[in-house]
Design a protein around this motif. Sequence first.
Motif, PDB file in Angstrom:
ATOM      1  N   PHE A  16       0.820  -1.215   0.000  1.00  0.00           N
ATOM      2  CA  PHE A  16       0.000   0.000   0.000  1.00  0.00           C
ATOM      3  C   PHE A  16       0.858   1.271   0.000  1.00  0.00           C
ATOM      4  O   PHE A  16       0.464   2.286  -0.579  1.00  0.00           O
ATOM      5  CB  PHE A  16      -0.991  -0.021   1.171  1.00  0.00           C
ATOM      6  CG  PHE A  16      -2.122  -0.989   0.943  1.00  0.00           C
ATOM      7  CD1 PHE A  16      -3.112  -0.710   0.017  1.00  0.00           C
ATOM      8  CD2 PHE A  16      -2.170  -2.198   1.606  1.00  0.00           C
ATOM      9  CE1 PHE A  16      -4.148  -1.616  -0.233  1.00  0.00           C
ATOM     10  CE2 PHE A  16      -3.194  -3.111   1.369  1.00  0.00           C
ATOM     11  CZ  PHE A  16      -4.188  -2.816   0.444  1.00  0.00           C
ATOM     12  N   SER A  17       2.039   1.207   0.609  1.00  0.00           N
ATOM     13  CA  SER A  17       2.941   2.367   0.536  1.00  0.00           C
ATOM     14  C   SER A  17       3.344   2.628  -0.906  1.00  0.00           C
ATOM     15  O   SER A  17       3.327   3.772  -1.380  1.00  0.00           O
ATOM     16  CB  SER A  17       4.199   2.124   1.374  1.00  0.00           C
ATOM     17  OG  SER A  17       3.856   1.950   2.708  1.00  0.00           O
ATOM     18  N   LEU A  18       3.732   1.566  -1.594  1.00  0.00           N
ATOM     19  CA  LEU A  18       4.136   1.716  -2.997  1.00  0.00           C
ATOM     20  C   LEU A  18       2.974   2.229  -3.853  1.00  0.00           C
ATOM     21  O   LEU A  18       3.152   3.097  -4.715  1.00  0.00           O
ATOM     22  CB  LEU A  18       4.616   0.375  -3.555  1.00  0.00           C
ATOM     23  CG  LEU A  18       6.121   0.132  -3.566  1.00  0.00           C
ATOM     24  CD1 LEU A  18       6.412  -1.214  -4.203  1.00  0.00           C
ATOM     25  CD2 LEU A  18       6.854   1.225  -4.333  1.00  0.00           C
ATOM     26  N   LEU A  19       1.787   1.665  -3.582  1.00  0.00           N
ATOM     27  CA  LEU A  19       0.597   2.075  -4.333  1.00  0.00           C
ATOM     28  C   LEU A  19       0.376   3.583  -4.195  1.00  0.00           C
ATOM     29  O   LEU A  19       0.185   4.297  -5.195  1.00  0.00           O
ATOM     30  CB  LEU A  19      -0.617   1.314  -3.797  1.00  0.00           C
ATOM     31  CG  LEU A  19      -1.930   1.484  -4.542  1.00  0.00           C
ATOM     32  CD1 LEU A  19      -1.911   0.651  -5.816  1.00  0.00           C
ATOM     33  CD2 LEU A  19      -3.099   1.060  -3.678  1.00  0.00           C
ATOM     34  N   VAL A  20       0.438   4.064  -2.975  1.00  0.00           N
ATOM     35  CA  VAL A  20       0.192   5.489  -2.719  1.00  0.00           C
ATOM     36  C   VAL A  20       1.304   6.350  -3.331  1.00  0.00           C
ATOM     37  O   VAL A  20       1.035   7.351  -4.009  1.00  0.00           O
ATOM     38  CB  VAL A  20       0.085   5.746  -1.191  1.00  0.00           C
ATOM     39  CG1 VAL A  20       0.080   7.230  -0.884  1.00  0.00           C
ATOM     40  CG2 VAL A  20      -1.165   5.096  -0.636  1.00  0.00           C
ATOM     41  N   ILE A  21       2.562   5.934  -3.124  1.00  0.00           N
ATOM     42  CA  ILE A  21       3.680   6.757  -3.602  1.00  0.00           C
ATOM     43  C   ILE A  21       3.696   6.814  -5.135  1.00  0.00           C
ATOM     44  O   ILE A  21       3.875   7.884  -5.721  1.00  0.00           O
ATOM     45  CB  ILE A  21       5.019   6.212  -3.064  1.00  0.00           C
ATOM     46  CG1 ILE A  21       5.092   6.437  -1.552  1.00  0.00           C
ATOM     47  CG2 ILE A  21       6.202   6.899  -3.739  1.00  0.00           C
ATOM     48  CD1 ILE A  21       6.257   5.760  -0.878  1.00  0.00           C
ATOM     49  N   VAL A  22       3.488   5.667  -5.770  1.00  0.00           N
ATOM     50  CA  VAL A  22       3.493   5.646  -7.237  1.00  0.00           C
ATOM     51  C   VAL A  22       2.347   6.488  -7.789  1.00  0.00           C
ATOM     52  O   VAL A  22       2.513   7.259  -8.731  1.00  0.00           O
ATOM     53  CB  VAL A  22       3.403   4.191  -7.762  1.00  0.00           C
ATOM     54  CG1 VAL A  22       3.145   4.162  -9.263  1.00  0.00           C
ATOM     55  CG2 VAL A  22       4.690   3.453  -7.454  1.00  0.00           C
ATOM     56  N   LEU A  80      14.192   2.928 -15.646  1.00  0.00           N
ATOM     57  CA  LEU A  80      14.422   1.499 -15.425  1.00  0.00           C
ATOM     58  C   LEU A  80      15.320   1.303 -14.203  1.00  0.00           C
ATOM     59  O   LEU A  80      15.078   0.422 -13.371  1.00  0.00           O
ATOM     60  CB  LEU A  80      15.071   0.877 -16.670  1.00  0.00           C
ATOM     61  CG  LEU A  80      15.342  -0.628 -16.604  1.00  0.00           C
ATOM     62  CD1 LEU A  80      14.037  -1.405 -16.492  1.00  0.00           C
ATOM     63  CD2 LEU A  80      16.122  -1.082 -17.823  1.00  0.00           C
ATOM     64  N   VAL A  81      16.340   2.163 -14.088  1.00  0.00           N
ATOM     65  CA  VAL A  81      17.237   2.094 -12.925  1.00  0.00           C
ATOM     66  C   VAL A  81      16.437   2.327 -11.639  1.00  0.00           C
ATOM     67  O   VAL A  81      16.598   1.613 -10.651  1.00  0.00           O
ATOM     68  CB  VAL A  81      18.364   3.146 -13.054  1.00  0.00           C
ATOM     69  CG1 VAL A  81      19.188   3.217 -11.764  1.00  0.00           C
ATOM     70  CG2 VAL A  81      19.266   2.807 -14.224  1.00  0.00           C
ATOM     71  N   ILE A 116      14.002   0.410  -6.647  1.00  0.00           N
ATOM     72  CA  ILE A 116      12.791   0.279  -5.816  1.00  0.00           C
ATOM     73  C   ILE A 116      12.538  -1.195  -5.496  1.00  0.00           C
ATOM     74  O   ILE A 116      12.251  -1.555  -4.351  1.00  0.00           O
ATOM     75  CB  ILE A 116      11.565   0.889  -6.537  1.00  0.00           C
ATOM     76  CG1 ILE A 116      11.669   2.410  -6.564  1.00  0.00           C
ATOM     77  CG2 ILE A 116      10.264   0.484  -5.837  1.00  0.00           C
ATOM     78  CD1 ILE A 116      10.585   3.086  -7.399  1.00  0.00           C
ATOM     79  N   SER A 117      12.662  -2.060  -6.508  1.00  0.00           N
ATOM     80  CA  SER A 117      12.376  -3.478  -6.273  1.00  0.00           C
ATOM     81  C   SER A 117      13.366  -4.067  -5.273  1.00  0.00           C
ATOM     82  O   SER A 117      12.982  -4.850  -4.399  1.00  0.00           O
ATOM     83  CB  SER A 117      12.385  -4.258  -7.586  1.00  0.00           C
ATOM     84  OG  SER A 117      13.678  -4.260  -8.136  1.00  0.00           O
ATOM     85  N   GLN A 162      14.012  -6.052   0.429  1.00  0.00           N
ATOM     86  CA  GLN A 162      14.666  -6.163   1.738  1.00  0.00           C
ATOM     87  C   GLN A 162      13.705  -5.781   2.861  1.00  0.00           C
ATOM     88  O   GLN A 162      13.695  -6.408   3.917  1.00  0.00           O
ATOM     89  CB  GLN A 162      15.901  -5.270   1.781  1.00  0.00           C
ATOM     90  CG  GLN A 162      17.019  -5.804   0.904  1.00  0.00           C
ATOM     91  CD  GLN A 162      18.188  -4.850   0.782  1.00  0.00           C
ATOM     92  OE1 GLN A 162      18.177  -3.782   1.367  1.00  0.00           O
ATOM     93  NE2 GLN A 162      19.177  -5.237   0.018  1.00  0.00           N
ATOM     94  N   ALA A 163      12.908  -4.733   2.615  1.00  0.00           N
ATOM     95  CA  ALA A 163      11.980  -4.280   3.653  1.00  0.00           C
ATOM     96  C   ALA A 163      10.890  -5.328   3.898  1.00  0.00           C
ATOM     97  O   ALA A 163      10.426  -5.488   5.020  1.00  0.00           O
ATOM     98  CB  ALA A 163      11.352  -2.951   3.260  1.00  0.00           C
TER      99      ALA A 163
END
Lengths: 166, 151
Positions: B12-18, B34-35, B40-41, B46-47
């Motif tokens: 959900f963090s990624l969803l909101v930030i993107v 791409l970098v 990000i991936s 790791q998180a």
Amino acid sequence: MTRTKYSVALPEGVEDDRKLQRKVWAVQRLSWLIFALLLFLSLLGVFGSGGYFSRQTVAFPGGSVDVPVTARWPAPEELKVTFSPSADDRTFLVDARFHETFAIDSVDPAAGSVLSRGGRTLYVFPASPAHAVTVAFRLKTQRPGIRSYLLGIGEDVLERTVVLFP
Amino acid sequence: METVIRGLAIYFSLLVIVRLSGRRTLAQMTPFDLVIILVISETTQQAMVGEDFSITASVLLILTLFTADIALSYVKRWWPYSARLIDGVATVLVVNGKFEEEAMRGCRLERRDVLEAARSQQGIDTVKDIKFAILEVDGNISIVKNSSAAG
């Protein structure tokens, strides 16, 4: 074709969503400012792992202790104890809550002895009458949250609080 | 429990930030984009995993991500307005040979981005020959040719 406020009808399936889009664009731009603010606060150390506000030096009559104020879980941290010159053995102590907050990976230089007294752990270091001695405790944060604990040098004890971000 | 919470938090963090970073960020992919995606991936991996590299944690994490995705698809289906908020809507960039400047600014697009799409899709070399240029939800720019345009 879709009915629209544009001069011509839009292709089927495409709606005139300019009202929603304006709101979204405004929220996006506001959020970019928040992104920048968060990064700025991070550089200041508000979220731990270095920075001006991430650490604090606590002064005692027998020395000082540099402790993390904000940190991240799970991440390595360091606590530095500086003992003033003294002809007697020096003692650094923490309470049980400290051990619930941090795991001590290593102590450098190692303590001469480690005692447990009244629910507190005492790290005893040999006397050094001529020079101040700095001891580094390599820590690992145990769990996120706002945690308080006791620490002290000799008989002097203070309570400190650390914010551990997930 | 921690694996599921970590997975949901990152999802959900990624969803909101993107979503808040704007559609252009992931649509027009340059080598540098791409970098960013690769970084990000790696960071999110790791998180999400933390120090637990067990197969159980890995399977639970995959299940968490798929379940969250399925749940979100149902939310979007039951509440269509949420789909428009989460995925965005198609944005009209050109109408009858004229750029919609507000939309171009809002989407952080340059005129050359639209003209490039027009050239590559329809062989159009001027904006006057474009009836509609639409930034689709998936980030692609669709071009509809003016009926008066040659070819």
